[in-house]
Motif scaffolding. Sequence first.
Motif, short mmCIF file in Angstrom:
data_model
loop_
_atom_site.label_atom_id
_atom_site.label_comp_id
_atom_site.label_asym_id
_atom_site.label_seq_id
_atom_site.Cartn_x
_atom_site.Cartn_y
_atom_site.Cartn_z
N THR A 105 0.81 -1.23 0.00
CA THR A 105 0.00 0.00 0.00
C THR A 105 0.84 1.27 0.00
O THR A 105 0.29 2.36 0.18
CB THR A 105 -0.90 0.01 1.24
OG1 THR A 105 -0.09 -0.09 2.42
CG2 THR A 105 -1.87 -1.15 1.21
N ALA A 106 2.14 1.15 -0.22
CA ALA A 106 3.02 2.32 -0.08
C ALA A 106 2.76 3.38 -1.14
O ALA A 106 2.94 4.57 -0.89
CB ALA A 106 4.48 1.87 -0.12
N HIS A 107 2.35 2.99 -2.34
CA HIS A 107 2.25 3.93 -3.46
C HIS A 107 0.81 4.33 -3.77
O HIS A 107 0.56 4.95 -4.82
CB HIS A 107 2.88 3.33 -4.71
CG HIS A 107 4.31 2.94 -4.54
ND1 HIS A 107 5.34 3.87 -4.43
CD2 HIS A 107 4.90 1.71 -4.42
CE1 HIS A 107 6.50 3.23 -4.27
NE2 HIS A 107 6.27 1.93 -4.26
N GLU A 108 -0.14 4.00 -2.92
CA GLU A 108 -1.53 4.35 -3.16
C GLU A 108 -1.79 5.79 -2.71
O GLU A 108 -1.26 6.24 -1.70
CB GLU A 108 -2.47 3.40 -2.43
CG GLU A 108 -2.28 1.95 -2.81
CD GLU A 108 -2.44 1.70 -4.29
OE1 GLU A 108 -3.19 2.46 -4.96
OE2 GLU A 108 -1.83 0.76 -4.81
N THR A 109 -2.61 6.50 -3.50
CA THR A 109 -2.84 7.94 -3.26
C THR A 109 -4.27 8.26 -2.83
O THR A 109 -4.57 9.41 -2.55
CB THR A 109 -2.52 8.73 -4.53
OG1 THR A 109 -3.30 8.23 -5.62
CG2 THR A 109 -1.03 8.59 -4.88
N THR A 110 -5.15 7.26 -2.81
CA THR A 110 -6.53 7.49 -2.37
C THR A 110 -6.89 6.45 -1.32
O THR A 110 -6.33 5.35 -1.29
CB THR A 110 -7.52 7.40 -3.54
OG1 THR A 110 -7.48 6.07 -4.10
CG2 THR A 110 -7.18 8.42 -4.62
N PHE A 113 -6.14 2.45 -1.38
CA PHE A 113 -5.37 1.92 -0.25
C PHE A 113 -6.12 0.77 0.41
O PHE A 113 -5.54 -0.29 0.67
CB PHE A 113 -5.14 3.05 0.76
CG PHE A 113 -4.23 2.69 1.90
CD1 PHE A 113 -2.88 2.98 1.83
CD2 PHE A 113 -4.72 2.07 3.03
CE1 PHE A 113 -2.04 2.64 2.88
CE2 PHE A 113 -3.90 1.73 4.08
CZ PHE A 113 -2.54 2.02 4.00
N LEU A 114 -7.40 0.96 0.67
CA LEU A 114 -8.19 -0.08 1.32
C LEU A 114 -8.34 -1.29 0.42
O LEU A 114 -8.33 -2.44 0.88
CB LEU A 114 -9.56 0.48 1.70
CG LEU A 114 -10.52 -0.46 2.42
CD1 LEU A 114 -9.90 -0.98 3.71
CD2 LEU A 114 -11.83 0.23 2.71
N SER A 115 -8.46 -1.06 -0.89
CA SER A 115 -8.61 -2.18 -1.82
C SER A 115 -7.35 -3.04 -1.85
O SER A 115 -7.42 -4.28 -1.79
CB SER A 115 -8.91 -1.64 -3.22
OG SER A 115 -9.03 -2.70 -4.14
N VAL A 116 -6.17 -2.40 -1.93
CA VAL A 116 -4.92 -3.16 -1.95
C VAL A 116 -4.70 -3.86 -0.61
O VAL A 116 -4.23 -5.01 -0.56
CB VAL A 116 -3.73 -2.22 -2.27
CG1 VAL A 116 -2.40 -2.96 -2.15
CG2 VAL A 116 -3.89 -1.66 -3.67
N ALA A 118 -12.07 -3.52 -4.53
CA ALA A 118 -12.04 -4.98 -4.42
C ALA A 118 -12.47 -5.46 -3.05
O ALA A 118 -12.69 -6.65 -2.85
CB ALA A 118 -10.63 -5.48 -4.73
N HIS A 119 -12.59 -4.55 -2.09
CA HIS A 119 -12.93 -4.94 -0.74
C HIS A 119 -14.43 -5.06 -0.52
O HIS A 119 -14.87 -5.39 0.59
CB HIS A 119 -12.37 -3.92 0.25
CG HIS A 119 -12.78 -2.50 -0.05
ND1 HIS A 119 -12.21 -1.78 -1.07
CD2 HIS A 119 -13.71 -1.70 0.51
CE1 HIS A 119 -12.77 -0.58 -1.11
NE2 HIS A 119 -13.68 -0.51 -0.16
#
Length: 847
Positions: free
Chosen positions: A275-280, A284-287, A345-346
């Motif tokens: 989740t290091a490179h997620e911007t929203t 972030f929650l999906s990954v 995806a969650h």
Amino acid sequence: MDGDHGPFDVPDFWRASASSLSDTPGQTLFTDTRFELPLIDDHFDAALQLPDIHDFQFGKLDKLDTLDEPAPKPTDTDTSPVVTSELDDLWKLDLATPNKQPSLRTWEAFAHECCTESPISYISDAASCAFDALQPDDTNVLQSAFALKCLALLGQGRSSALYQWKEKENTFVPTLDNVTLSGLSSTAFDSLVHRLMATGCAFVHLRHFVHTSYANKHPLAARVALATTIQAMLEAMEQNLSERLLTATSFLRLLACFQVPATLLFELRDIVAATAHETTDTAFLSVCHETIDRFAHACSPFRSLYTEVLNQVSQPWSRVICQKTGLTHHGFALPSQDDILERSAHILVEDRDLITEIMTGIALLRDSTSDHPFLSPASWGVESLNLDSASTSMSIDRVVEKANKYQRDLLVAIAMYSSGAPKPRDPEVRSQPYHLTSEQLPWSLDQGQQTYFEDVGSQFLEPPAKPTDTSHIRLLVTSILEADETREMSYLDLRHTTKTTLHHLRPYLHVQNRLLNGTLLRLLFRQFSLRDNLTLNHSFHLLGNGLFVQHLTRALFTSDSEGSGLRLDNRSKQWPPLSSELRLGLMGVLSESYGSKDIPGSLSFAIRELCDKEIEKCMDVNSIHALDFLRLRYEAATPLDAVLSDTAMAKYDDCFRALLGVLRMLHFVTLLRNTAQQEDSSSASQAFAHNAWSCVSGLSSYLLDIGVAGPWKRFQCLLDSVEADLALEDEQGTFGQRVTFGISHLRDEHNKMLDTIRSRLFLRSRHSKLRNLIDEIFSHILSSVQIDVPDEDVLWQQRTELRALVKQLQSTLQELTRKVGKKNELGPQDRDDVFAAEVLSFRLGGE
């Protein structure tokens, strides 16, 4: 000891170990013991043979008391067993061995009878001091207590006298070279250090993630929630390890203490890296959910712990969902989340559709009726959802009970609103900040300063931010470490982690969706006249209004020189007409057909945007595409645009374009037949006119009756049923019981109806061959007007070609029927194609 062959390296299995001691007596750890068994000599051969059956006789039986007599003991000088001729003496065989040390047998003795065995001993059988004495001279042997303490600090990610953390290398660096633990080889000690160093680095990296997440100026809310959760887990692990490491008196117990925490730390580090490179927050929650789901499929023993992690991380996203769906109305200071369902995806597909429908309904309601109880439930006495009441710690039955109470209160508010009753209370007005005027202060305030002070005052009036409760996380981590679940959770647990905040929000979402659908449908049908707007588009776009068809035919095709129409029948140049001429020719057509100048949706004629190839077709006045530039423009108001969307209006326009060509052909063949009925007309012209009229009338009757009227009538039956159910709900005092669908379902049914019409008008790509044949037939009929002097032979030839085209069209329809019939399973579109092909073939004169 570290020579060519290590102490555990055996190149030759049968060769003695290189570390074995000498065979000299007194140099071994074990005494020279031997076991010797006497051999059975040949004297027993005769005694053990079975007697001959022919001359066998039973002898005299001994007395019973003689059996109890002890057997005579052998003397020391006679070591051979006493052998008698009596059969019973066999069981009195004396197996006593001489008073000698027993011999320990080895595998070599079993493999080779003549092998000379020598006692073997290893250095590991001695004490640790003997093992340490054989270490190389440059090896520093550490005492167990001191080394274990340093290794324990290493596993916890702390610096010690032996290992220091280096920021540049991003790892722990030993302060001493060539060290080992007492009783361990260098290889075993390096393996121990490597495992503990990996665990300690994971500790450090996770602490760094927590620190950077808090120090970021513009952090993601989901990342901060994950950092808070990881911090609680690290603190619980450190507290548990500090207690367990006190009892670790050996390196094996030390490794056992770090076994479960190491697995958890490595998986947490994978979540942070993913989740290091997620911007929203949504991404972030999906990954995060995808990573945890991968751990669950790999049988991770921390499923219950990860469920709570997902619940904590999804809290910011859940707040946005509650705001967007109207469940909460608190002013959370959250960034704009326009992509809250992107890459989600969650959540399940049905949950995503449910949230999208509610969000769309709330937006429509806000644009049309801003004072509805859905938008301000607190002012109507309805309590908004508290996220604490939808947490995973509460049972689902309790959540359903609260959702039912929310439904009852909201229904009462809706009934009050529908009856015109005022709001029972308005907390927004009561909590409005007090405005200070310049007269009340010794200084003057401009608008910016006034706004600033009001914002500061509103912030002080808001309740303080509630800290995140991580007690449940700490308890879960502690229970996992104390129970050592890596041994207890050996079974496969592949269930999906569904016990999240959204799982407990689902009862509220279903209540909100059901009540919102009923509210919006009543607004559409009663306040915004949905059926009138649908009827308007059917009357004009689909040529359902006979008066409009009559006025449009006169305006476009009239040959009367005194009329103000475009006179398409006798124009040979200047086509398309000028905009002023077009506007003058169509003036009053819509208003006269509708009966009023105030037409809903600002319905008016307009020019369609065409490509260069389509514009070239429009230039020919005798082409079937001469009127393709003309279209009807309609703009649906909110919330009618939820059903009459841009996609639906594009389908209406597509149908109007095709039906306008049919309208022109009907007018043309009508004139052609009237001309052929005159007394001076030839038989060829009469025959051609008859065939042209039969073909066009059959096609137009199919297109207007089967293509348009049939699907439209079924859609009207659906609308009648919806209005009747809504009226029955109002009579019974229920809401959302009989009509359970919303605007999205109504929009889908409307689009499905338009798709059926387009399919029966052969406007879809799968019907391109049929559409081209119909256009070719229309063009062939229109080409007869280009004949200046009617020629009998030319007319007969055109009639023959027209019949051939009609037969070709019938063959194509039969081919479509056979092609669809070969499929194993027929879908709704396939069945409709077969029905349309059979009806049109019959209308054209086929069987």
